[in-house]
Motif scaffolding. Structure first.
Motif, mmCIF file in Angstrom:
data_model
loop_
_atom_site.group_PDB
_atom_site.id
_atom_site.type_symbol
_atom_site.label_atom_id
_atom_site.label_comp_id
_atom_site.label_asym_id
_atom_site.label_seq_id
_atom_site.Cartn_x
_atom_site.Cartn_y
_atom_site.Cartn_z
ATOM 1 N N ILE A 71 0.842 -1.213 0.000
ATOM 2 C CA ILE A 71 0.000 0.000 0.000
ATOM 3 C C ILE A 71 0.871 1.256 0.000
ATOM 4 N N LYS A 72 1.903 1.219 0.842
ATOM 5 C CA LYS A 72 2.827 2.355 0.925
ATOM 6 C C LYS A 72 3.425 2.659 -0.459
ATOM 7 N N ASN A 73 3.846 1.598 -1.128
ATOM 8 C CA ASN A 73 4.457 1.772 -2.449
ATOM 9 C C ASN A 73 3.460 2.249 -3.502
ATOM 10 N N LEU A 74 2.239 1.761 -3.369
ATOM 11 C CA LEU A 74 1.232 2.198 -4.334
ATOM 12 C C LEU A 74 0.926 3.685 -4.148
ATOM 13 N N GLU A 75 0.908 4.088 -2.887
ATOM 14 C CA GLU A 75 0.720 5.530 -2.613
ATOM 15 C C GLU A 75 1.827 6.338 -3.279
ATOM 16 N N LEU A 76 3.058 5.856 -3.105
ATOM 17 C CA LEU A 76 4.202 6.568 -3.705
ATOM 18 C C LEU A 76 4.066 6.646 -5.221
ATOM 19 N N PHE A 77 3.654 5.540 -5.803
ATOM 20 C CA PHE A 77 3.516 5.548 -7.263
ATOM 21 C C PHE A 77 2.387 6.479 -7.698
ATOM 22 N N LEU A 123 5.984 0.871 -8.121
ATOM 23 C CA LEU A 123 4.881 0.144 -8.745
ATOM 24 C C LEU A 123 5.124 -1.360 -8.656
ATOM 25 N N ASN A 124 6.376 -1.732 -8.873
ATOM 26 C CA ASN A 124 6.731 -3.150 -8.785
ATOM 27 C C ASN A 124 6.535 -3.662 -7.351
ATOM 28 N N HIS A 125 7.036 -2.908 -6.388
ATOM 29 C CA HIS A 125 6.874 -3.316 -4.986
ATOM 30 C C HIS A 125 5.402 -3.433 -4.612
ATOM 31 N N ALA A 126 4.576 -2.600 -5.213
ATOM 32 C CA ALA A 126 3.156 -2.612 -4.865
ATOM 33 C C ALA A 126 2.435 -3.813 -5.459
ATOM 34 N N LEU A 127 2.784 -4.165 -6.682
ATOM 35 C CA LEU A 127 1.929 -5.117 -7.387
ATOM 36 C C LEU A 127 2.566 -6.440 -7.817
ATOM 37 N N ALA A 128 3.888 -6.545 -7.738
ATOM 38 C CA ALA A 128 4.521 -7.764 -8.272
ATOM 39 C C ALA A 128 4.051 -9.014 -7.549
ATOM 40 N N GLU A 129 3.634 -9.993 -8.355
ATOM 41 C CA GLU A 129 3.239 -11.286 -7.774
ATOM 42 C C GLU A 129 3.984 -12.437 -8.432
ATOM 43 N N ASN A 130 4.579 -12.134 -9.593
ATOM 44 C CA ASN A 130 5.201 -13.200 -10.371
ATOM 45 C C ASN A 130 6.718 -13.146 -10.280
ATOM 46 N N GLY A 131 7.316 -14.123 -10.938
ATOM 47 C CA GLY A 131 8.764 -14.149 -11.026
ATOM 48 C C GLY A 131 9.301 -15.474 -10.539
ATOM 49 N N TYR A 132 10.612 -15.564 -10.471
ATOM 50 C CA TYR A 132 11.218 -16.825 -10.044
ATOM 51 C C TYR A 132 12.340 -16.550 -9.057
ATOM 52 N N SER A 133 12.680 -17.595 -8.329
ATOM 53 C CA SER A 133 13.828 -17.530 -7.437
ATOM 54 C C SER A 133 14.710 -18.733 -7.742
ATOM 55 N N LEU A 134 15.973 -18.475 -7.998
ATOM 56 C CA LEU A 134 16.893 -19.554 -8.359
ATOM 57 C C LEU A 134 18.076 -19.518 -7.408
ATOM 58 N N LEU A 194 3.071 -5.541 -16.700
ATOM 59 C CA LEU A 194 3.410 -6.747 -15.953
ATOM 60 C C LEU A 194 4.481 -6.390 -14.934
ATOM 61 N N ASN A 195 4.272 -6.795 -13.711
ATOM 62 C CA ASN A 195 5.273 -6.552 -12.672
ATOM 63 C C ASN A 195 5.761 -7.880 -12.147
ATOM 64 N N SER A 196 7.057 -8.085 -12.166
ATOM 65 C CA SER A 196 7.561 -9.337 -11.605
ATOM 66 C C SER A 196 8.881 -9.116 -10.886
ATOM 67 N N LYS A 197 9.185 -10.075 -10.013
ATOM 68 C CA LYS A 197 10.430 -10.024 -9.243
ATOM 69 C C LYS A 197 11.169 -11.339 -9.381
ATOM 70 N N ASN A 198 12.471 -11.232 -9.600
ATOM 71 C CA ASN A 198 13.286 -12.436 -9.705
ATOM 72 C C ASN A 198 14.456 -12.347 -8.737
ATOM 73 N N LYS A 199 14.966 -13.526 -8.393
ATOM 74 C CA LYS A 199 16.159 -13.533 -7.545
ATOM 75 C C LYS A 199 17.076 -14.680 -7.964
ATOM 76 N N ILE A 200 18.331 -14.352 -8.110
ATOM 77 C CA ILE A 200 19.314 -15.402 -8.417
ATOM 78 C C ILE A 200 20.384 -15.343 -7.341
ATOM 79 N N LYS A 201 20.596 -16.470 -6.697
ATOM 80 C CA LYS A 201 21.621 -16.524 -5.660
ATOM 81 C C LYS A 201 22.626 -17.615 -6.009
ATOM 82 N N VAL A 202 23.890 -17.214 -6.084
ATOM 83 C CA VAL A 202 24.937 -18.190 -6.379
ATOM 84 C C VAL A 202 25.774 -18.314 -5.114
ATOM 85 N N LYS A 203 25.701 -19.485 -4.508
ATOM 86 C CA LYS A 203 26.381 -19.660 -3.222
ATOM 87 C C LYS A 203 27.892 -19.887 -3.405
#
Lengths: 244, 416
Positions: B26-32, B125-136, B163-172
């Motif tokens: 909500i905070k992020n949507l307000e900002l956007f 906008l991304n922080h407010a609405l992103a629901e998709n993406g992948y984590s690797l 479309l809003n999405s978030k991804n994360k790649i972590k290489v240990k």
């Protein structure tokens, strides 16, 4: 082979060539000598079809007019210019370039394009004939080449494209004696009844190795004197001033 | 388009979220909603009036979730690879047959809280609405046998969507992976793809990330990439993605462990109305790190290319070695290149350099090539290839290099 009639050329409204006449027959080697600024390189550029010049007069090559014929078509028809200052082309591999160049010329002549294998075989022959280190060809085109390497590369290109008519624009300048011999060897081994050459030079030195049939003196955009090989020797002694 | 605002009800429709997350959204949507799409007034958007671009290209926009009926498309045949398939930003499927599967974790991305607030409205906008993406996640001490291709498909269902999405790649620790993000856009329509991506490179890890596009498309892409590089890690980002109507890559890289190295390289050809921006901020926070940026753009007709590159060196980040170069080759008088290199250095024992050049095709070089029988177009294309070549040379695998070279050639020849 080549017929030049009343050739005039100017660049940025400055007239450089002022009515030049020259006829070169198949099998002949002509040398053009002349002082700085006489129009030698302009002649080479205009013959190659370079943009930026205002040109009038007649240029006939193998019975066809060259007027309005673009640069690459002149090359495909068998006209070759060895540059005084070959350009460095970063990021373009010399071997790949040579192959592309050869195949575009072959294609235009209605010949079959060479595949990599056949091309490399041909290059190997030509380089060993000229005594050029093949390693040079895996480098980027002319990038970081020494003056001598650049000129040798020009001669190699000439040998590969096998033109009817070659212009050597001060190919001898800045060369040591070994490189000079390579250049001369390239020309001499190509001399035949069908091939002609126009050798542009400042010095008589090159003409000790490439014996011309005719020597012309270019001065202020015109040929002012024509003679045999010994004219070059005479010029070496007396300089150009006496001719004017 | 009238002022674009998003109704808060849309956040209510996001399932399975905690109150904390809801408040963050909500905070992020307000900002956007307060800021709107970024215009040139935003320093980071100085050369890109995104608001105007939106106005000129969209009559309406909608942020509702899309479901898609995706039919599998042909995969790359040129080299063996693992793959992840994303459809409109959603994780669709994956295959790691070339690898030890226990070493790899992959899932849809669901963590959407632990982020700082941003001044970039598109990130809000991304922080407010992103629901998709992948984590690797690549487990410790594991080097991938084959490249991973992330197929980024876009389908026809996304007309006028954001479309809003978030991804994360972590290489240990001590692990290594090469990724190609391959965008295939089958949508004929205009849409906006807004991505937030996190990269984490642990000690002694390596990540090589290559972006490329299958063909020209009507997509408007914005990606914010945040990476953290630990000790001795090595990150390489190769950007060849061209052919998009709009593409802004906002890359922020924190060098937090000694002896790490960050390399950002790009080579591409833009044509017609394409607009591409690479913005980087490399934060040298500890000593003995290296950053290297080399950005090359060929700009034809009315295209616009931008490079905003900043290198920040903290006072304690001694022995930093930072290099930055951007070069543009302009083929048309209506093409535009903007470059803003910036160095902000607080340490005194560093080696930093930057340069930026732009120019047109050299007529003498063209003439030289033409005297060898190539026509003007062939000669120009050869000079373009040569110009972009030093970036392509960074690709070590011959098959992948060939694949990229062919794509670049299509950009230059076929995208017209």
């Amino acid at each position: 082979m080549l017929e030049i009639k009343n050739l005039k050329a100017s660049i940025n409204s400055k007239q450089i060539l002022k009515g030049l006449n020259l006829t070169i027959k198949p099998g002949e080697v002509h040398a053009i000598m002349g002082p700085n600024g006489s129009g030698k390189s302009t002649l080479a550029n205009v013959l190659s079809g370079k943009n930026g010049y205002e040109v009038s007069g007649e240029l006939n090559f193998k019975g066809e007019s060259l007027n309005d014929i673009p640069v690459e078509v002149r090359a495909q028809k068998g006209l070759f210019l060895a540059f005084q200052y070959p350009l460095e082309i970063p990021g373009v591999n010399t071997n790949n370039f040579l192959k592309t160049s050869l195949n575009s010329v072959r294609k235009a002549r209605g010949e079959k394009e060479l595949d990599t294998l056949a091309f490399l075989k041909m290059v190997k022959e030509k380089t060993s004939e000229l005594g050029i280190d093949e390693k040079m060809l895996s480098r980027q085109l002319n990038v970081g080449f020494s003056g001598g390497e650049k000129k040798k590369n020009e001669i190699l290109q000439m040998k590969i494209l096998d033109p009817y008519f070659s212009i050597l624009d001060e190919t001898d300048s800045g060369l040591d004696i070994d490189a000079l011999k390579t250049v001369a060897k390239g020309v001499n081994s190509s001399r035949s009844k069908e091939k002609s050459f126009l050798v542009i030079t400042h010095y008589q030195r090159l003409l000790n190795y490439i014996k011309p049939d005719f020597v012309h003196v270019l001065s202020d955009g015109k040929i002012i004197k024509t003679g045999c090989g010994d004219l070059a020797e005479e010029l070496e002694k007396t300089g150009y001033k006496k001719l004017n | 388009m009238e002022k674009f605002e998003i109704n808060f009800k849309q956040i209510d429709q996001i399932k399975k979220i905690t109150l904390e997350e809801k408040n963050f959204r909500i905070k992020n949507l307000e900002l956007f909603n307060t800021a709107g799409f970024p215009s040139k007034k935003f320093e980071d958007w100085k050369f890109t009036d995104f608001r105007k671009i939106i106005d000129n290209n969209f009559d309406k926009l909608d942020t509702k979730k899309v479901t898609s009926d995706f039919k599998k498309t042909e995969l790359i045949k040129n080299f063996d690879h693992n793959y992840i398939i994303l459809v409109n930003g959603n994780l669709h499927s994956y295959n790691f047959d070339h690898e030890e599967k226990s070493k790899i974790k992959i899932s849809s991305y669901d963590n959407n809280i632990n982020y700082e607030l941003s001044e970039n409205p598109l990130i809000c906008l991304n922080h407010a609405l992103a629901e998709n993406g992948y984590s690797l996640e690549v487990d410790k001490n594991y080097k991938f046998n084959k490249t991973l291709v992330i197929y980024n498909f876009f389908t026809n269902e996304i007309k006028d969507k954001i479309l809003n999405s978030k991804n994360k790649i972590k290489v240990k620790e001590n692990s290594e992976i090469h990724i190609i993000e391959y965008t295939i856009n089958e949508s004929k329509y205009k849409f906006i793809n807004n991505v937030y991506e996190d990269l984490v490179l642990e000690k002694n890890s390596k990540l090589k990330n290559l972006y490329i596009q299958s063909k020209r498309s009507e997509g408007f892409f914005h990606k914010y990439l945040k990476s953290k590089l630990s000790e001795n890690s090595d990150y390489v980002n190769l950007i060849f993605s061209s052919g998009l109507r709009f593409n802004k890559l906002d890359i922020e890289c924190d060098l937090i462990g000694k002896n790490c190295s960050c390399n950002i390289l790009s080579a591409l050809y833009l044509n017609k109305n394409e607009h591409q921006e690479i913005k980087t901020r490399i934060n040298h926070l500890v000593p003995d790190c290296k950053s290297y940026q080399r950005v090359k753009k060929v700009l034809d007709s009315e295209s616009k290319g931008i490079f905003q590159g900043k290198v920040y060196v903290k006072d304690e980040a001694q022995k930093t070695n930072a290099y930055q170069l951007s070069k543009a080759l302009l083929l048309h008088e209506d093409a535009e290149f903007n470059s803003k290199p910036e160095l902000e250095i607080y340490a005194d024992d560093v080696k930093c350099s930057h340069g930026s050049t732009s120019g047109s095709i050299d007529e003498d070089s063209l003439h030289y090539l033409m005297t060898r029988g190539l026509n003007r177009k062939e000669s120009t294309n050869l000079l373009i290839k040569g110009f972009l070549n030093d970036v392509v040379e960074f690709i070590k695998s011959p098959k992948i290099k060939e694949f990229v070279e062919n794509k670049l050639e299509e950009q230059v020849n076929g995208h017209k």
